[in-house]
Design an enzyme around this catalytic site. Structure first.
Site, PDB file in Angstrom:
ATOM      1  N   ASN A  18      -3.705   0.704  13.510  1.00  0.00           N
ATOM      2  CA  ASN A  18      -2.486   1.592  13.440  1.00  0.00           C
ATOM      3  C   ASN A  18      -2.365   2.541  14.735  1.00  0.00           C
ATOM      4  O   ASN A  18      -2.782   3.553  14.624  1.00  0.00           O
ATOM      5  CB  ASN A  18      -2.309   2.327  12.132  1.00  0.00           C
ATOM      6  CG  ASN A  18      -2.031   1.341  10.891  1.00  0.00           C
ATOM      7  OD1 ASN A  18      -2.824   0.593  10.538  1.00  0.00           O
ATOM      8  ND2 ASN A  18      -1.111   1.717  10.286  1.00  0.00           N
TER       9      ASN A  18
ATOM     10  N   LYS B  85       7.577  -6.664  16.433  1.00  0.00           N
ATOM     11  CA  LYS B  85       6.625  -6.150  15.804  1.00  0.00           C
ATOM     12  C   LYS B  85       6.720  -5.476  14.459  1.00  0.00           C
ATOM     13  O   LYS B  85       5.993  -5.060  13.946  1.00  0.00           O
ATOM     14  CB  LYS B  85       5.850  -5.390  16.521  1.00  0.00           C
ATOM     15  CG  LYS B  85       6.667  -3.908  17.012  1.00  0.00           C
ATOM     16  CD  LYS B  85       5.992  -2.708  17.562  1.00  0.00           C
ATOM     17  CE  LYS B  85       7.047  -1.382  17.915  1.00  0.00           C
ATOM     18  NZ  LYS B  85       5.769  -0.375  18.186  1.00  0.00           N
TER      19      LYS B  85
ATOM     20  N   TYR C 278       5.862 -12.239  10.895  1.00  0.00           N
ATOM     21  CA  TYR C 278       5.071 -11.172  11.858  1.00  0.00           C
ATOM     22  C   TYR C 278       3.464 -11.648  12.061  1.00  0.00           C
ATOM     23  O   TYR C 278       3.358 -12.028  13.143  1.00  0.00           O
ATOM     24  CB  TYR C 278       5.426  -9.819  11.760  1.00  0.00           C
ATOM     25  CG  TYR C 278       4.527  -9.116  12.942  1.00  0.00           C
ATOM     26  CD1 TYR C 278       3.472  -8.036  12.354  1.00  0.00           C
ATOM     27  CD2 TYR C 278       4.643  -9.238  14.275  1.00  0.00           C
ATOM     28  CE1 TYR C 278       2.787  -7.844  13.216  1.00  0.00           C
ATOM     29  CE2 TYR C 278       4.095  -8.525  15.005  1.00  0.00           C
ATOM     30  CZ  TYR C 278       2.897  -7.685  14.540  1.00  0.00           C
ATOM     31  OH  TYR C 278       2.394  -6.851  15.788  1.00  0.00           O
TER      32      TYR C 278
ATOM     33  N   ASP D  17       2.929  -2.910   0.509  1.00  0.00           N
ATOM     34  CA  ASP D  17       2.043  -2.196   1.186  1.00  0.00           C
ATOM     35  C   ASP D  17       0.688  -2.551   0.451  1.00  0.00           C
ATOM     36  O   ASP D  17       0.664  -2.568  -0.667  1.00  0.00           O
ATOM     37  CB  ASP D  17       2.593  -0.676   1.026  1.00  0.00           C
ATOM     38  CG  ASP D  17       3.307  -0.158   2.351  1.00  0.00           C
ATOM     39  OD1 ASP D  17       3.417  -1.061   3.047  1.00  0.00           O
ATOM     40  OD2 ASP D  17       3.684   0.972   2.302  1.00  0.00           O
TER      41      ASP D  17
ATOM     42  N   SER E 202      -2.843  -8.449  16.137  1.00  0.00           N
ATOM     43  CA  SER E 202      -2.584  -7.310  15.158  1.00  0.00           C
ATOM     44  C   SER E 202      -3.510  -7.301  13.668  1.00  0.00           C
ATOM     45  O   SER E 202      -3.858  -8.636  13.582  1.00  0.00           O
ATOM     46  CB  SER E 202      -1.046  -7.355  14.602  1.00  0.00           C
ATOM     47  OG  SER E 202      -0.934  -6.476  13.481  1.00  0.00           O
ATOM     48  N   ALA E 203      -3.969  -6.377  13.142  1.00  0.00           N
ATOM     49  CA  ALA E 203      -4.757  -6.583  12.108  1.00  0.00           C
ATOM     50  C   ALA E 203      -3.928  -7.279  10.881  1.00  0.00           C
ATOM     51  O   ALA E 203      -4.252  -7.785  10.029  1.00  0.00           O
ATOM     52  CB  ALA E 203      -5.044  -5.113  11.635  1.00  0.00           C
TER      53      ALA E 203
ATOM     54  N   LYS F 207       1.592 -14.009  15.085  1.00  0.00           N
ATOM     55  CA  LYS F 207       0.463 -13.392  15.806  1.00  0.00           C
ATOM     56  C   LYS F 207      -0.765 -14.381  15.529  1.00  0.00           C
ATOM     57  O   LYS F 207      -1.472 -14.955  16.578  1.00  0.00           O
ATOM     58  CB  LYS F 207       0.023 -12.226  15.309  1.00  0.00           C
ATOM     59  CG  LYS F 207       0.943 -10.962  15.730  1.00  0.00           C
ATOM     60  CD  LYS F 207       0.968 -11.031  17.420  1.00  0.00           C
ATOM     61  CE  LYS F 207       1.744  -9.561  17.939  1.00  0.00           C
ATOM     62  NZ  LYS F 207       2.018  -9.480  19.267  1.00  0.00           N
TER      63      LYS F 207
ATOM     64  N   ARG G 106      -5.033   3.995   6.015  1.00  0.00           N
ATOM     65  CA  ARG G 106      -4.910   3.249   7.186  1.00  0.00           C
ATOM     66  C   ARG G 106      -5.940   3.773   8.381  1.00  0.00           C
ATOM     67  O   ARG G 106      -6.339   4.759   8.221  1.00  0.00           O
ATOM     68  CB  ARG G 106      -3.549   3.388   7.654  1.00  0.00           C
ATOM     69  CG  ARG G 106      -2.390   2.681   6.804  1.00  0.00           C
ATOM     70  CD  ARG G 106      -2.782   1.043   6.502  1.00  0.00           C
ATOM     71  NE  ARG G 106      -1.529   0.561   5.662  1.00  0.00           N
ATOM     72  CZ  ARG G 106      -1.825   0.491   4.578  1.00  0.00           C
ATOM     73  NH1 ARG G 106      -2.603   1.336   3.620  1.00  0.00           N
ATOM     74  NH2 ARG G 106      -0.639   0.073   3.961  1.00  0.00           N
TER      75      ARG G 106
ATOM     76  N   ASP H 277       9.582  -7.166  31.658  1.00  0.00           N
ATOM     77  CA  ASP H 277      10.220  -6.504  30.275  1.00  0.00           C
ATOM     78  C   ASP H 277      11.703  -6.746  30.203  1.00  0.00           C
ATOM     79  O   ASP H 277      12.148  -6.813  31.288  1.00  0.00           O
ATOM     80  CB  ASP H 277       9.940  -5.004  29.985  1.00  0.00           C
ATOM     81  CG  ASP H 277       9.627  -4.371  28.822  1.00  0.00           C
ATOM     82  OD1 ASP H 277       8.873  -3.818  28.488  1.00  0.00           O
ATOM     83  OD2 ASP H 277      10.651  -4.706  28.098  1.00  0.00           O
TER      84      ASP H 277
END
Ligand code: NAD
Ligand code: WQD
Length: 342
Positions: free
Chosen positions: A179, A85, A149, A297, A125-126, A153, A231, A32
């Protein structure tokens, strides 16, 4: 026992996954750069499990530094969380997102190939789906990311699928999270966002603790039951356990094909559902005010969790009540996150 390198292991999902892996006897090592975390999260993991996990400060943009970690630790498998992210930041700094998420992953894969380590779980990620054609989202849904982003992915997923097709010795798992929210029940580890939280649950947590004055409800005119965004919130401990099960699938399973699964609850919760629940479990008023929608959104976004159940016999066990309870427990015990000088 198998040796597992966890990149980004000091982060929110990584630290919770370390707990589950450690408690199942895996030998662990963390890579990391602590750009969005602190070694204090690893100290907290050690408090929970009773086992310290070695780590090395390393930026995945340096292939040489990643190779040095492999020489020291010689992993049998890698769980790759390290990355950036934020959708909004990715639109402002796309190159940073491609350097870290894509080039960083390419660096890792080059080192893994050279070291003969071909078992990888990847944090997807979705967001790779973009605007859904239908809800709930299944793994067959079209992949139409709409921001850098999500594109980063999706690119990593494609690299991994092409690699596994070219060399069938590779075993890969692409896990598409919806989420993630909540915290370990001990209250010793949790989500510790840098600066103002973008995400709903950590923001509500900070309003509940008085760090923020009010929650802005970003639109209540969506075509959803109560007009607020819906969500698929998944408890971070359920998500962590999903990683253990996916790792076992690629290490011990007989299926060579890449594992591509959604990790979500399979149910949708609105902003008002979350706010009402959080008020109840925290006993805090949590002032809130409706404002205009946030650009980009979507009204409603949640997963079909059928494939994960079929392939991994994995389902979420914790709902929005536990998410809010555990998030509040973490926030109230750690109002300054890990920076609170524990
Ligand atoms: P996080 O920021 O808490 O953890 C990421 C970790 O990676 C941090 O410890 C950070 O210091 C480290 N890192 C970042 N850049 C690095 C670099 N260049 N070299 C080495 N380490 C680096 O985030 P998280 O929520 O735990 O997410 C983990 C992974 O899951 C990410 O890849 C993210 O894209 C993905 N994901 C997160 C969510 C979410 O809502 N949290 C949803 C879907 C997917
Ligand atoms: C949830 C709902 C908002 C904040 C993001 C990323 C996604 C993934 C998960 C990485 C929405 C509403 C929010 C607030 C609000 N991350 N909201 N007030 O946008 O679904 O997903 O995090 O992979 O890529 O896009 O999560 O928590 O930001 O929003 O009303 O202060 O809460 O409108 O309906 P999102 P979120």
């Amino acid at each position: 026992m198998k040796r597992v390198l966890v990149t980004g292991g000091a982060g929110y999902i990584g630290s919770h996954t370390l707990v589950e892996l450690s408690e199942r006897g895996y030998e662990l090592f963390v890579l990391d750069d602590f750009s969005n975390s602190t070694p204090r999260s690893l100290d907290a993991v050690a408090k929970i499990t009773g086992k310290k996990i070695p780590y090395k400060v390393c930026d995945i943009r340096s292939e040489a530094d990643v190779a040095a970690v492999f020489r020291d630790f010689r992993p049998d498998a890698v769980i790759h969380f390290a990355g950036v992210k934020s959708v909004g930041e990715s639109c402002r700094e796309p190159v940073k997102y491609y350097e870290i998420n894509v080039q960083g992953t390419l660096n890792l894969l080059s080192v893994m190939q050279a070291a003969g380590c071909r078992n990888l779980i990847f944090s997807s990620s979705a967001t790779v789906y973009g605007a859904p054609s239908e809800i709930p989202l299944t793994e067959n849904a079209a992949l139409r990311p709409v921001n850098p982003y999500g594109h980063s992915k999706r690119m990593c997923e494609q690299v991994l699928l092409d690699l596994a097709a070219a060399d069938t010795r590779w075993r890969v798992g692409l896990l598409r999270y919806f989420n993630p929210a909540g915290a370990h029940a001990s209250g010793l580890i949790g989500e510790d966002p840098n600066g103002e939280p973008h995400n709903l649950v950590p923001y509500i947590s900070q309003v509940a603790s008085g760090l923020r004055t009010e929650l802005k409800i970003l639109g209540d005119d969506y075509e959803t039951p109560d007009g607020t965004g819906v969500r698929d919130y998944i408890h971070v401990v359920d998500l962590a356990i999903g990683h253990v099960v996916a790792l076992q699938h690629i290490l011990e399973g007989t299926e060579a094909a890449p594992l591509v699964v959604n990790l979500g609850s399979g149910a949708g919760c609105s902003v008002m559902d979350v706010l009402t629940t959080f008020r109840r479990v925290s006993g805090q008023p949590i002032p809130a005010r409706v404002v205009e929608r946030r650009p980009g959104d979507l009204p409603s976004y949640y997963s079909s969790s059928a494939l994960a159940a079929e392939k991994l016999n994995w389902r979420t066990e914790r709902g929005i009540e536990e998410i809010c309870r555990d998030a509040w427990n973490w926030q109230s015990k750690n109002p300054q996150g890990y920076g609170g000088g524990q």
